[in-house]
Structures are given as C-alpha cells and as structure tokens.
Design a protein around this motif. Structure first.
Motif, PDB file in Angstrom:
ATOM      1  N   ILE A   1      -1.446  11.284  -8.179  1.00  0.00           N
ATOM      2  CA  ILE A   1      -1.792  11.926  -6.900  1.00  0.00           C
ATOM      3  C   ILE A   1      -0.624  12.833  -6.492  1.00  0.00           C
ATOM      4  N   GLY A   2      -0.913  13.769  -5.593  1.00  0.00           N
ATOM      5  CA  GLY A   2       0.117  14.697  -5.140  1.00  0.00           C
ATOM      6  C   GLY A   2       0.889  14.162  -3.943  1.00  0.00           C
ATOM      7  N   GLU A   3       1.887  14.934  -3.548  1.00  0.00           N
ATOM      8  CA  GLU A   3       2.797  14.516  -2.464  1.00  0.00           C
ATOM      9  C   GLU A   3       2.082  14.229  -1.146  1.00  0.00           C
ATOM     10  N   ALA A   4       1.090  15.091  -0.846  1.00  0.00           N
ATOM     11  CA  ALA A   4       0.403  14.930   0.440  1.00  0.00           C
ATOM     12  C   ALA A   4      -0.319  13.580   0.490  1.00  0.00           C
ATOM     13  N   ARG A   5      -0.925  13.198  -0.627  1.00  0.00           N
ATOM     14  CA  ARG A   5      -1.648  11.914  -0.657  1.00  0.00           C
ATOM     15  C   ARG A   5      -0.654  10.748  -0.609  1.00  0.00           C
ATOM     16  N   VAL A   6       0.498  10.925  -1.246  1.00  0.00           N
ATOM     17  CA  VAL A   6       1.534   9.874  -1.166  1.00  0.00           C
ATOM     18  C   VAL A   6       1.917   9.690   0.304  1.00  0.00           C
ATOM     19  N   ALA A   7       2.154  10.820   0.988  1.00  0.00           N
ATOM     20  CA  ALA A   7       2.564  10.753   2.400  1.00  0.00           C
ATOM     21  C   ALA A   7       1.468  10.133   3.264  1.00  0.00           C
ATOM     22  N   GLU A   8       0.212  10.370   2.878  1.00  0.00           N
ATOM     23  CA  GLU A   8      -0.923   9.812   3.648  1.00  0.00           C
ATOM     24  C   GLU A   8      -0.862   8.279   3.649  1.00  0.00           C
ATOM     25  N   HIS A   9      -0.390   7.690   2.556  1.00  0.00           N
ATOM     26  CA  HIS A   9      -0.267   6.229   2.502  1.00  0.00           C
ATOM     27  C   HIS A   9       0.636   5.733   3.629  1.00  0.00           C
ATOM     28  N   LEU A  10       1.787   6.397   3.769  1.00  0.00           N
ATOM     29  CA  LEU A  10       2.729   5.990   4.818  1.00  0.00           C
ATOM     30  C   LEU A  10       2.112   6.217   6.197  1.00  0.00           C
ATOM     31  N   ASP A  11       1.491   7.372   6.379  1.00  0.00           N
ATOM     32  CA  ASP A  11       0.896   7.708   7.691  1.00  0.00           C
ATOM     33  C   ASP A  11      -0.147   6.680   8.093  1.00  0.00           C
ATOM     34  N   VAL A  12      -1.027   6.354   7.151  1.00  0.00           N
ATOM     35  CA  VAL A  12      -2.135   5.442   7.479  1.00  0.00           C
ATOM     36  C   VAL A  12      -1.591   4.065   7.838  1.00  0.00           C
ATOM     37  N   VAL A  13      -0.712   3.545   6.987  1.00  0.00           N
ATOM     38  CA  VAL A  13      -0.181   2.200   7.241  1.00  0.00           C
ATOM     39  C   VAL A  13       0.557   2.165   8.578  1.00  0.00           C
ATOM     40  N   ARG A  14       1.358   3.194   8.805  1.00  0.00           N
ATOM     41  CA  ARG A  14       2.133   3.255  10.057  1.00  0.00           C
ATOM     42  C   ARG A  14       1.206   3.349  11.276  1.00  0.00           C
TER      43      ARG A  14
ATOM     44  N   THR B   1       0.834  -1.205   0.000  1.00  0.00           N
ATOM     45  CA  THR B   1       0.000   0.000   0.000  1.00  0.00           C
ATOM     46  C   THR B   1       0.873   1.260   0.000  1.00  0.00           C
ATOM     47  N   VAL B   2       1.933   1.243   0.811  1.00  0.00           N
ATOM     48  CA  VAL B   2       2.876   2.375   0.812  1.00  0.00           C
ATOM     49  C   VAL B   2       3.478   2.529  -0.586  1.00  0.00           C
ATOM     50  N   PHE B   3       3.836   1.393  -1.167  1.00  0.00           N
ATOM     51  CA  PHE B   3       4.414   1.401  -2.521  1.00  0.00           C
ATOM     52  C   PHE B   3       3.399   1.919  -3.547  1.00  0.00           C
ATOM     53  N   ALA B   4       2.152   1.486  -3.419  1.00  0.00           N
ATOM     54  CA  ALA B   4       1.122   1.924  -4.374  1.00  0.00           C
ATOM     55  C   ALA B   4       0.970   3.446  -4.329  1.00  0.00           C
ATOM     56  N   GLY B   5       1.069   4.016  -3.134  1.00  0.00           N
ATOM     57  CA  GLY B   5       0.994   5.475  -3.006  1.00  0.00           C
ATOM     58  C   GLY B   5       2.146   6.139  -3.743  1.00  0.00           C
ATOM     59  N   ARG B   6       3.341   5.604  -3.538  1.00  0.00           N
ATOM     60  CA  ARG B   6       4.525   6.202  -4.195  1.00  0.00           C
ATOM     61  C   ARG B   6       4.454   6.037  -5.714  1.00  0.00           C
ATOM     62  N   LEU B   7       3.968   4.874  -6.138  1.00  0.00           N
ATOM     63  CA  LEU B   7       3.883   4.639  -7.584  1.00  0.00           C
ATOM     64  C   LEU B   7       2.853   5.586  -8.214  1.00  0.00           C
ATOM     65  N   ALA B   8       1.706   5.746  -7.529  1.00  0.00           N
ATOM     66  CA  ALA B   8       0.688   6.677  -8.047  1.00  0.00           C
ATOM     67  C   ALA B   8       1.266   8.085  -8.113  1.00  0.00           C
ATOM     68  N   GLY B   9       2.097   8.445  -7.125  1.00  0.00           N
ATOM     69  CA  GLY B   9       2.745   9.762  -7.132  1.00  0.00           C
ATOM     70  C   GLY B   9       3.704   9.880  -8.309  1.00  0.00           C
ATOM     71  N   ALA B  10       4.502   8.835  -8.522  1.00  0.00           N
ATOM     72  CA  ALA B  10       5.491   8.868  -9.605  1.00  0.00           C
ATOM     73  C   ALA B  10       4.814   8.958 -10.973  1.00  0.00           C
ATOM     74  N   LEU B  11       3.602   8.429 -11.059  1.00  0.00           N
ATOM     75  CA  LEU B  11       2.876   8.468 -12.338  1.00  0.00           C
ATOM     76  C   LEU B  11       2.050   9.749 -12.475  1.00  0.00           C
ATOM     77  N   GLY B  12       2.172  10.619 -11.479  1.00  0.00           N
ATOM     78  CA  GLY B  12       1.455  11.903 -11.534  1.00  0.00           C
ATOM     79  C   GLY B  12      -0.038  11.774 -11.286  1.00  0.00           C
TER      80      GLY B  12
ATOM     81  N   GLY C   1      -5.981   7.823  -7.712  1.00  0.00           N
ATOM     82  CA  GLY C   1      -5.905   8.823  -8.780  1.00  0.00           C
ATOM     83  C   GLY C   1      -6.982   9.869  -8.591  1.00  0.00           C
ATOM     84  N   PRO C   2      -7.101  10.784  -9.535  1.00  0.00           N
ATOM     85  CA  PRO C   2      -8.063  11.875  -9.387  1.00  0.00           C
ATOM     86  C   PRO C   2      -9.497  11.383  -9.195  1.00  0.00           C
ATOM     87  N   ASP C   3      -9.834  10.230  -9.783  1.00  0.00           N
ATOM     88  CA  ASP C   3     -11.199   9.690  -9.642  1.00  0.00           C
ATOM     89  C   ASP C   3     -11.259   8.548  -8.640  1.00  0.00           C
ATOM     90  N   GLY C   4     -10.286   8.480  -7.763  1.00  0.00           N
ATOM     91  CA  GLY C   4     -10.251   7.374  -6.801  1.00  0.00           C
ATOM     92  C   GLY C   4      -9.418   6.226  -7.329  1.00  0.00           C
TER      93      GLY C   4
END
Ligand code: GLY
Length: 358
Positions: free
Chosen positions: A261-274, A248-259, A311-314
């Motif tokens: 989602i933004g940085e804050a949402r990428v960081a939310e992946h780590l926060d939630v899992v942690r 899930t953390v990886f999926a957030g980073r990958l979605a960020g790398a593909l443009g 992504g933008p539409d979930g």
C-alpha cells in the motif's frame, strides 16, 4: 433496530442490534419450539429477559479464569439436572468469555443443543458472539479447545453497553476500528448502534464465505498478530481491543514497508485508530525481539511470521514475512511508557462511556 442475517449452507440466523432487543428473546424461543431454557448469565437477574418457557438461571462470571473445560462440565451437569432436552435451548448472557464457554457447552451437550447469545460487551457484540466460534482455554494457552457452533440468534442489546466499565467499551472500539481496513465503510462519527450493525454485517459476509477459517476469515484477525503479542508482553495491562489498535497501526506500516500500500493508506491506519481514541504506540518497555518471538508463536502464525495485511486487492493473510522487515517496522513504531498508554486509555474510555446514550 437493525437486523443482519447470516446465511450458511445448512443454517441461518439473525443478529438483532438496538436498544431493548433482549426482549425479543421470548419470541425467538417460541419460534425455536423449545419447551425449556437454561440461561447462563454473567449479568444481574434484572438484565436477563423473559424466555417465555420454564427456565433455569445459572449465574456465571465473565473472565478468562472461568473459560475452562471444568466450567463446560459444570454447565452440562446443570443442563442434565434441569432435564434440558436436545430440542430445548441454552441462552448465554454476558461478555465474550461467557458466550464462548456457553457456546461450547451447547455444542457438546447431547451433541449439540441450540444456543442464543445475548452479548453484553461491545467486543462480544461486534465480534465474539457472531460467527459460531466457541472455545475454552487450557493451562497451555487460550482458546485451544473449541468447536464451530452457530447460534440460532444473537441479540445485541445496546442498553447493555451502558453498564460497561469504560475500558471495556474502548476494548470493543479496537475491533470496530480494524473493520475500516477489511471491507467496512468508514464508520467514524456514526452512532454506536450503526457502528455495531456495520461491523456485524461485515463479519456475517466473511463468515458466510469462509465459516471454517480456511482463507478469507483470517482477515478478521487484522491487527491481531501484534495485538496478541502486546497483550501477553504487557501481562494484559493493554486490553485486547487496545492492543489490536496498536497492531492495526503496525499492520499499516508493515504493508507499506512491503510495498503493498502507499503512504496515504499507511497514514490512514494511524488516523482511523486515533480517531476512535485508541492507543497507537508500542509500550516503550517491550523489546522488539520479545514481540517477534511472541508473534512467531501466535496460534495463527502458520510456522512463520504471518499477518493479515492490506494490499491492492484488499486485506489478505500474508505468510513468511521476513523477520528483518518486521523488526525494522517495529523499531520505527511510536513508543510510549505503558503507564502513560494505560492512563490515556482510561481517560479516553471515560469520555467515550459518557457519550453512550442511556
Ligand atoms: N474473532 C475472529 C473470528 O471470529 O474469526
């Protein structure tokens, strides 16, 4: 007690969640009009509720080794010997491997007999026992033979969770954490029964929209592409939910790398899992290339590198993700020795288990 309805075109059922809901079994069986029941249970007899009708109790074992066509055959043979008819009922009581194999036996016996699931693990309560997927393993791979066979009821008794080994509880939290990114409200800090009910509610809506996994249902595999690869690469030292958490953390980073989602949402992946006490790092011993190869051969890879991504539409399934992007994101993931990840998971799980109301 919470009750979640799952309504399909030709079938509907309720999922009951809360302490003691297993005692609703006799009422469920009565409403089904069954005269006999076979209860297949991986839990001690004292945890098996009364069915209110003539019952055969068949002991079972949780675990992948018994999730075979051989077990399905043995169960069906026991149903015949007992005289179970097509209007009777089968009941499963155990973790996800037990609800899977018993569900498949019920789907096949007399071309389909009703089944009621009593999932006893957190993973089975929030995912495996709800939604009608049943399957067994072949020597060639997991879940290769199965059927869609919806239960007539699912009774998620939270009292069962007090009997779980601590790591088993953490395993279930991995599936709860990924709900945050596929349409659930923020479940952090809620009582466990409410987290289960919300996860089941989300799954019910997804299954109602796409029972046969042709589109939307893929989002339930959020975090699972890397998760499955990590399970295999660590020879299952990382449990399913723990591996999904890292995925899930990886999926957030990958979605960020593909443009997407933004940085804050990428960081939310780590926060939630942690925040669920789940692991967030890739085991240092697993090579990026090994993980990519395993992901390419994932059953749900559709011939390419495919991931459920925010992504933008979930969340949605994204296929043909370029290999170099996947490799770069994997290389950038935090790493920790597998032994440390397992030790931390064990310690966290013990604290979590201590907090489950008994
Ligand atoms: N466990 C994923 C699904 O039920 O589709």
């Amino acid at each position: 007690m919470a009750s979640v309805s799952l309504r399909l075109a030709d079938h509907a059922y309720d999922v009951l969640i809360g302490p003691g809901v297993r005692t609703s079994l006799a009422g469920v069986v009565r409403r089904l009009g069954a005269e006999r029941a076979v209860v297949v249970s991986a839990r001690p007899e004292e945890w098996v509720p009364d069915t209110g009708v003539e019952t055969l109790l068949v002991p079972a074992r949780d675990g992948e080794r018994d999730k075979t066509l051989g077990t399905v055959g043995e169960l069906c043979a026991a149903f015949v010997r007992f005289g179970l008819s097509r209007s009777d009922v089968v009941v499963s009581c155990g973790g996800g491997t037990t609800t899977d194999v018993v569900g498949l036996a019920a789907a096949l016996y007399h071309r389909g007999v009703r089944v009621v699931h009593l999932p006893t693990s957190l993973l089975a309560q929030v995912d495996a026992a709800v939604g009608g997927k049943t399957a067994v393993n072949l020597p060639q791979g997991k879940n290769l033979v199965g059927a869609y066979w919806q239960p007539s009821a699912v009774l998620c008794d939270t009292d069962y969770l007090t009997t779980l080994p601590p790591r088993e509880l953490l395993n279930g939290y991995g599936e709860i954490a990924r709900c945050h990114f596929i349409g659930a409200p923020d479940l952090r800090g809620l009582p466990l029964a409410d987290q289960i009910a919300a996860s089941v509610r989300l799954k019910a809506r997804v299954v109602e929209a796409d029972e046969r996994d042709s589109g939307l249902r893929h989002i339930l595999n959020y975090g699972h592409t890397l998760g499955h690869a990590l399970e295999k690469a660590t020879d299952y030292a990382l449990r399913h939910g723990e591996a999904v958490a890292v995925g899930t953390v990886f999926a957030g980073r990958l979605a960020g790398a593909l443009g997407r989602i933004g940085e804050a949402r990428v960081a939310e992946h780590l926060d939630v899992v942690r925040s669920y006490g789940l692991p967030t790092a890739v085991p240092a011993e697993t090579a990026t290339e090994t993980l990519i190869e395993l992901m390419r051969h994932d059953k749900k890879a559709f011939g390419s590198l495919a991931f459920a991504l925010d992504g933008p539409d979930g969340a949605e399934l994204v296929t043909d993700v370029p290999r170099d992007v996947v490799a770069a994101v994997l290389e950038g993931m935090p790493r920790a020795p597998l032994a440390d990840l397992v030790a931390t998971a064990t310690a966290t799980a013990t604290v979590l288990a201590g907090a489950v109301p008994s």
